[in-house]
Motif scaffolding. Structure first.
Motif, short mmCIF file in Angstrom:
data_model
loop_
_atom_site.label_atom_id
_atom_site.label_comp_id
_atom_site.label_asym_id
_atom_site.label_seq_id
_atom_site.Cartn_x
_atom_site.Cartn_y
_atom_site.Cartn_z
N VAL A 153 40.08 51.45 44.28
CA VAL A 153 41.04 51.71 45.16
C VAL A 153 42.63 50.67 44.70
CG1 VAL A 153 40.10 52.84 46.62
CG2 VAL A 153 41.16 50.55 47.10
N HIS A 154 43.58 51.03 44.69
CA HIS A 154 44.94 49.69 44.94
C HIS A 154 45.26 49.33 45.91
CE1 HIS A 154 46.78 49.97 40.33
NE2 HIS A 154 45.22 50.04 40.40
N THR A 155 45.37 48.63 46.65
CA THR A 155 46.03 48.26 47.53
C THR A 155 47.43 47.40 47.74
OG1 THR A 155 45.16 45.80 47.68
CG2 THR A 155 43.50 47.73 48.80
N LEU A 156 48.71 47.74 49.36
CA LEU A 156 49.22 47.62 49.75
C LEU A 156 49.24 46.50 51.04
CD1 LEU A 156 49.69 50.51 47.74
CD2 LEU A 156 51.69 49.61 47.28
N GLN A 195 42.82 42.93 45.24
CA GLN A 195 41.98 43.25 46.16
C GLN A 195 40.21 43.61 46.36
OE1 GLN A 195 44.89 43.62 49.21
NE2 GLN A 195 45.34 41.79 49.67
N ALA A 196 40.68 45.14 45.70
CA ALA A 196 39.49 46.60 45.74
C ALA A 196 38.27 45.84 45.80
CB ALA A 196 40.05 47.43 45.27
N ARG A 197 38.65 44.92 44.07
CA ARG A 197 37.67 44.19 43.49
C ARG A 197 36.73 43.52 43.97
NH1 ARG A 197 36.80 45.38 38.49
NH2 ARG A 197 38.36 47.09 37.05
N ARG A 198 37.67 42.87 44.73
CA ARG A 198 37.01 41.72 45.87
C ARG A 198 36.29 42.25 46.60
NH1 ARG A 198 39.39 36.40 44.69
NH2 ARG A 198 39.22 35.40 46.56
N GLY A 208 38.42 38.82 50.75
CA GLY A 208 38.44 40.14 49.75
C GLY A 208 39.61 40.36 50.10
N THR A 209 40.77 39.93 50.20
CA THR A 209 42.52 39.67 50.64
C THR A 209 43.21 38.50 49.56
OG1 THR A 209 42.47 39.04 52.90
CG2 THR A 209 42.35 41.07 52.63
N GLY A 210 42.30 37.62 49.63
CA GLY A 210 42.37 36.21 48.65
C GLY A 210 42.71 35.21 49.30
N GLN A 211 42.47 35.26 50.86
CA GLN A 211 42.71 33.83 51.66
C GLN A 211 41.83 32.72 50.86
OE1 GLN A 211 43.28 36.80 52.92
NE2 GLN A 211 45.69 37.07 52.96
N LEU A 216 42.82 44.71 58.52
CA LEU A 216 43.39 46.31 58.38
C LEU A 216 42.74 46.69 56.71
CD1 LEU A 216 46.76 47.29 59.21
CD2 LEU A 216 44.85 47.35 60.55
N THR A 217 42.87 45.63 55.51
CA THR A 217 42.91 46.49 53.51
C THR A 217 41.39 46.42 54.35
OG1 THR A 217 44.52 44.87 53.30
CG2 THR A 217 42.87 45.38 52.16
N ASN A 218 40.04 45.31 54.72
CA ASN A 218 39.06 45.50 54.52
C ASN A 218 37.95 46.55 55.43
OD1 ASN A 218 37.23 42.75 53.00
ND2 ASN A 218 39.83 42.39 54.00
N LEU A 219 38.68 47.34 56.25
CA LEU A 219 38.76 48.66 56.72
C LEU A 219 37.68 49.01 55.45
CD1 LEU A 219 41.42 49.92 58.81
CD2 LEU A 219 39.35 48.35 59.83
N ILE A 220 38.07 49.34 54.33
CA ILE A 220 36.86 50.01 53.59
C ILE A 220 36.48 48.94 52.76
CG2 ILE A 220 39.35 51.54 53.38
CD1 ILE A 220 40.55 50.40 50.59
#
Length: 426
Positions: free
Chosen positions: A381-384, A362-365, A210-213, A238-242
């Motif tokens: 959404v957009h993520t940072l 990341q949101a698309r993934r 999801g975050t690209g690693q 943290l990003t994958n909470l959503i």
């Protein structure tokens, strides 16, 4: 991850943006894979339509007593059914091939990201403070010299326990590291509006995708015998909470922070920063993650950068902010700022924080969306994400910038409440 329809409609812009990152043009390959998928789906749809029509014809043939025609239609339907069953498997393979190809493509840079190939092409954005001057005449020492002399950094014992790129911190140096982490998480939660989260340090492969690693950076990860991965950064949980969620616009912006250990194999960094704590397999970091609407994400990047800078301002550490060129940005970033702290022992600047906006990449993934107010349509959404900041590197910066001629370390004022009022280490 990208929308193949967007790539079809913007193939020239897509290829131009990737070329800015030094990445070979990919739209033609992706469109070709999508063409094969579409053509196969069309064949399946036509076969299904023919099967339905033939099934009706069987009934008519039997009703009219034309058993020979009925049997031919029955045989035809059986062949079509077999084709559809095999075709559905082929469709899954074609979809997987397209998704695999798209999963390995980095994010497209924002239009105002400077062109360039590596760190030498990054552009100065702004700075804070001045390089420190020292009252002693000898050259400033590096952090590992100071730490070892004080008995607070033990690399030899760490190597015995775990191998290279580890350290055992002791006494007041260990307490100083703990104070830095506590100071950072307190600052971001109490003053900057982030919600503290204590996430798992082990995750499965889905959040890393999801975050690209994953899948591109598999070799950079530590994987356990249970199939879990040790997090390379708290950005991942943290990003994958959503992930998979549909948020209301009134829930945004969502801001979360975590103080965690991070684990990286440092693949490809053999021979780099082998002395000291600059490049460790295990390190502590205060991570900031924001989730916003598309129209607010660039504004949120500036806010996140300011939050990270505040850490160094309060510590009294001279630093500069660099806008990363397209060739030096991370895989999932659209735009990135690096904060580089001045290290007098090394006589150079070193990265201590990196703040990035990823757009909807990341949101698309993760399939993370929100419902805009007054709209029936869902949007991604957009993520940072950003370091607020790397604790180990902040420890290095404090030790080197606050060193004294007798080898002691002055404790910065803002950390003294976390050190029970201690003013000097040594």
């Amino acid at each position: 991850m990208f929308d193949i329809k967007w790539i079809r409609d913007n193939s020239e812009a897509f290829d131009k943006a990737l070329a800015k990152r030094g990445y070979d043009a990919s739209s033609a390959k992706l469109i070709s894979l999508d063409d094969a998928r579409r053509a196969h789906i069309t064949k399946l749809q036509e076969a299904q339509e023919r099967r339905n029509a033939a099934s009706k014809e069987i009934g008519k043939a039997k009703a009219s007593g034309d058993n020979e025609s009925a049997q031919k239609l029955i045989d035809e339907v059986a062949e079509i059914k077999s084709f559809i069953q095999n075709g559905e498997e082929e469709e899954r393979k074609l979809v997987a091939a397209l998704e695999e190809a798209m999963a390995g493509i980095p994010n497209v840079p924002h239009e105002d990201v400077p062109e360039g190939e590596d760190e030498n092409d990054n552009v100065f954005f702004r700075g804070f403070g001045e390089k420190p001057t020292f009252s002693f005449n000898t050259a400033p020492k590096e952090h590992y010299e100071l730490g070892e002399d004080l008995g607070g950094m033990d690399f030899a014992t760490a190597a015995k326990l775990s191998g290279s790129r580890f350290v055992v911190l002791k006494g007041q140096i260990a307490r100083l590291e703990r104070a830095l982490g506590q100071f950072m998480i307190d600052l971001h939660t109490a003053e900057h509006g982030y919600t503290e989260v204590s996430p798992p340090l082990l995750v499965n492969e889905t959040p890393l995708f999801g975050t690209g690693q994953l899948p591109k950076f598999e070799e950079d990860q530590f994987k356990t015998t249970t199939g879990h991965y040790m997090i390379p950064t708290a950005e991942v949980p943290l990003t994958n909470l959503i992930a998979g969620e549909i948020l209301g616009e009134d829930e945004l912006p969502l801001r979360v922070a975590a103080l965690t250990y991070c684990f990286r194999s440092e693949a490809g960094s053999a021979g780099r920063d082998t002395r000291g704590m600059l490049r460790q397999h295990q390190f502590e970091k205060c991570e900031l993650v924001s989730v916003t609407t598309p129209d607010k994400s660039l504004e949120e990047l500036e806010r996140m950068l300011d939050c990270a800078e505040t850490v160094l301002k309060k510590l009294g550490i001279h630093y500069r902010v660099m806008t990363l060129c397209a060739g030096d940005m991370g895989f999932g970033a659209r735009k990135t700022y690096d904060i580089e702290a001045w290290l007098p022992g090394q006589d150079t600047y070193r990265e201590i924080s990196s703040c990035s906006v990823c757009g909807d990449f990341q949101a698309r993934r993760m399939n993370a969306r929100y419902r805009p107010e007054g709209s029936k349509q869902l949007s991604h959404v957009h993520t940072l994400n950003g370091s607020g900041v790397a604790v180990g590197r902040a420890l290095i910066a404090v030790v080197e910038n606050y060193q004294n001629g007798d080898g002691s370390i002055t404790v910065p004022d803002v950390l003294r409440p976390y050190m029970n009022g201690l003013e000097t280490i040594g």
